[in-house]
Motif scaffolding. Structure first.
Motif, PDB file in Angstrom:
ATOM      1  N   GLY A 143       6.328  -7.499  -2.055  1.00  0.00           N
ATOM      2  CA  GLY A 143       4.924  -7.839  -2.265  1.00  0.00           C
ATOM      3  C   GLY A 143       4.383  -6.374  -2.796  1.00  0.00           C
ATOM      4  N   LEU A 144       3.166  -6.419  -3.291  1.00  0.00           N
ATOM      5  CA  LEU A 144       2.433  -5.192  -3.766  1.00  0.00           C
ATOM      6  C   LEU A 144       2.153  -4.545  -2.835  1.00  0.00           C
ATOM      7  CD1 LEU A 144       1.450  -4.085  -6.569  1.00  0.00           C
ATOM      8  CD2 LEU A 144      -0.831  -5.226  -6.344  1.00  0.00           C
ATOM      9  N   VAL A 145       2.051  -3.177  -2.946  1.00  0.00           N
ATOM     10  CA  VAL A 145       1.542  -2.051  -1.994  1.00  0.00           C
ATOM     11  C   VAL A 145       0.997  -1.004  -2.895  1.00  0.00           C
ATOM     12  CG1 VAL A 145       3.497  -2.593  -0.015  1.00  0.00           C
ATOM     13  CG2 VAL A 145       3.755  -0.695  -1.959  1.00  0.00           C
ATOM     14  N   VAL A 146      -0.021  -0.557  -2.286  1.00  0.00           N
ATOM     15  CA  VAL A 146      -0.732   0.550  -3.087  1.00  0.00           C
ATOM     16  C   VAL A 146      -0.854   1.767  -2.063  1.00  0.00           C
ATOM     17  CG1 VAL A 146      -2.877   1.181  -4.383  1.00  0.00           C
ATOM     18  CG2 VAL A 146      -2.193  -1.137  -4.168  1.00  0.00           C
ATOM     19  N   PRO A 147       0.108   2.593  -2.031  1.00  0.00           N
ATOM     20  CA  PRO A 147       0.154   4.003  -1.334  1.00  0.00           C
ATOM     21  C   PRO A 147      -0.581   4.855  -2.118  1.00  0.00           C
ATOM     22  CG  PRO A 147       2.140   3.740  -2.257  1.00  0.00           C
ATOM     23  CD  PRO A 147       1.552   2.282  -2.563  1.00  0.00           C
ATOM     24  N   ASN A 148      -1.040   6.000  -1.643  1.00  0.00           N
ATOM     25  CA  ASN A 148      -1.849   6.752  -2.273  1.00  0.00           C
ATOM     26  C   ASN A 148      -1.551   8.531  -1.974  1.00  0.00           C
ATOM     27  OD1 ASN A 148      -3.885   8.085  -0.069  1.00  0.00           O
ATOM     28  ND2 ASN A 148      -4.001   5.743   0.082  1.00  0.00           N
TER      29      ASN A 148
END
Length: 482
Positions: free
Chosen positions: A355-360
């Motif tokens: 799925g979609l992940v948004v690490p920063n």
């Protein structure tokens, strides 16, 4: 001594996790801090270390099974002296270890969270409500939960009800002997105590389901998550649906919505219906940016990292966010305040098989261009391997989603929850463009900026998007504005 390792809360407020893969088996020797199991939470895949030296006695959960936080998942025999096998603890462990892994969790659930009795559980002064019961309380990470009595404020006992005068019965027809007329009393039904765990009650509240109207199918008539979801479907769709036509064998596939995919779905729905979204578009001639990328690749400072147009887009976003701080902020609903961040934790949306992940990238505003390039490369590699940790996805302030890698020109991205803006970077392709009054073929891309209109008005959003576009048209502006 036999010791049980309970599933810890590895994120912020997680209630369950799925056992993905066991890294040990019964009989294996384990050491302190050795990873023994791989679990999937709502945010990422995490490996859990064991806190003791010893021998694995039993695996108390199957691969693919979803386990509540605080329940035992593995038993280890250590060399430390402990409670004799005949003691209470030894009996509980022995029972769990002797059962199948999946059944051990159910067998120990009652020991972890005792259920109140179905009858007689009435709090003094509140007829029909459940008495104080043993509930789970959080303790140290990795050591499960403990039980304790829930304390409530004492309630004043209601005054005894005054005897109401009986209403005279009105016979339907004349009777021979009025003294023999019978009056039937209709008692008012009392409230019934509802058996449901706190996560189930929260789910019912979120879905708008009245637990008093739900029939429980769990142990002792307790209400389960499935009961609540079934009741929610009935409420949401009161009209009977036509029978589904059976599809040919192999024509359909059902994918469970869990882990990261479920977390993403909940976050996107919450964001879409909480923050009023506005999206603006800007086409940009990025020919000079593409030339700059080619020159950076030839420099020794970037020999060990991947240099792509995304690197300069990231630098442009960081620079523009410092020029327009309100774009890098969040909305505090409880305090009714806007929280302006004077640091940039730059999120990069990454599509993974899970799925979609948004690490920063933490403190991206403090990094040099080579450091930013390395951070982006490490972030992408970790995400593709499915090893992004919850801490790496927390605390983002503004996000970039690179839809151009999929051959897409533009889109209307949904805000990452807690952020005020997200920029979609489209594909770079050759297009006719007017340069100096003459038609030429140039490298062109489309930028799409979605922002929270409670915080960012049209002027601020346009100024931010214009500055990002200007820096991509002429990368020298990044030096002038940094």
């Amino acid at each position: 001594m036999r010791r049980e390792f309970k599933l810890p809360d590895v994120g912020e407020g997680l209630t369950e996790a799925e056992i993905v893969r066991w890294l040990v088996k019964p009989g294996d020797q384990v050491k302190v801090k050795q990873n023994v199991v791989e679990i999937e939470t709502a945010k990422s895949i995490v490996e859990l270390p064991i806190p003791w030296d010893g021998v694995v006695a039993a695996l108390m959960a199957d691969e693919g099974q979803t386990v509540d936080v605080g329940l035992p998942i593995i038993a280890v025999d250590t060399a430390e002296p402990g409670v004799p096998a005949g003691g209470a603890a030894g009996t509980a462990v022995g029972t769990a270890a002797g059962a199948a892994p999946g059944e051990a969790i159910k067998a120990l659930a009652d020991d972890m969270v005792p259920r109140p009795p179905a009858e007689g559980a009435v709090e003094p002064g509140a007829h029909g409500s459940p008495a104080p019961k043993e509930e789970r309380q959080a303790v140290l990470v990795g050591y499960g939960v403990k039980t304790g009595a829930t304390k409530r404020r004492p309630r004043k006992a209601p005054a005894p009800p005054a005897a109401a005068p009986a209403a005279p019965a009105i016979p339907a027809a004349p009777v021979a002997n009025p003294s023999r007329v019978e009056v039937t009393a209709h008692p008012v039904p009392a409230r019934v105590a509802v058996l449901a765990k706190p996560p189930v009650r929260k789910l019912a509240k979120d879905l708008g389901v009245d637990l008093a109207a739900v029939t429980g199918t769990g142990p002792e008539g307790s209400i389960t998550r499935e009961d609540v979801r079934a009741a929610a479907e009935i409420v949401a769709q009161p009209e009977p649906r036509p029978a589904r036509v059976a599809a040919p064998a192999g024509a359909e596939e059902r994918v469970p919505v869990k882990g990261v995919r479920r977390m993403t779905a909940q976050a996107m729905v919450g964001s879409a219906f909480t923050a009023p979204h506005v999206t603006e578009f800007l086409q940009v001639d990025v020919t000079e940016t593409m030339n700059a990328v080619a020159r950076l690749r030839a420099m020794p400072d970037f020999a060990d990292v991947k240099v792509s147009p995304l690197l300069l887009v990231a630098r442009a976003v960081v620079t523009a966010a410092r020029r327009h701080p309100m774009i890098n902020s969040s909305w505090d609903e409880e305090a009714q305040e806007i929280v302006v961040k004077h640091y940039v934790n730059l999120g990069i949306a990454a599509a993974t098989p899970r799925g979609l992940v948004v690490p920063n990238v933490k403190n991206a505003h403090e990094l040099s261009l080579p450091e930013l390039a390395r951070s982006l490369g490490e972030l992408a590699e970790t995400a593709r391997a499915g090893r992004t940790q919850p801490a790496e996805m927390a605390g983002g302030t503004i996000t970039i989603t690179n839809v151009g890698v999929f051959g897409v020109d533009a889109g209307t991205p949904i805000l990452n929850p807690g952020e005020a803006a997200i920029l979609a970077f489209g594909q770079v392709r050759d297009m006719p463009w007017v340069v100096g009054g003459e038609l030429a073929v140039r490298k062109v891309t489309t930028l799409a900026l979605s922002f929270d209109h409670r915080i960012v008005d049209g002027e601020l959003g346009s100024l931010f998007l214009r500055d990002v576009g200007a820096m991509l048209e002429d990368p020298l502006r990044m030096l002038a504005w940094s």
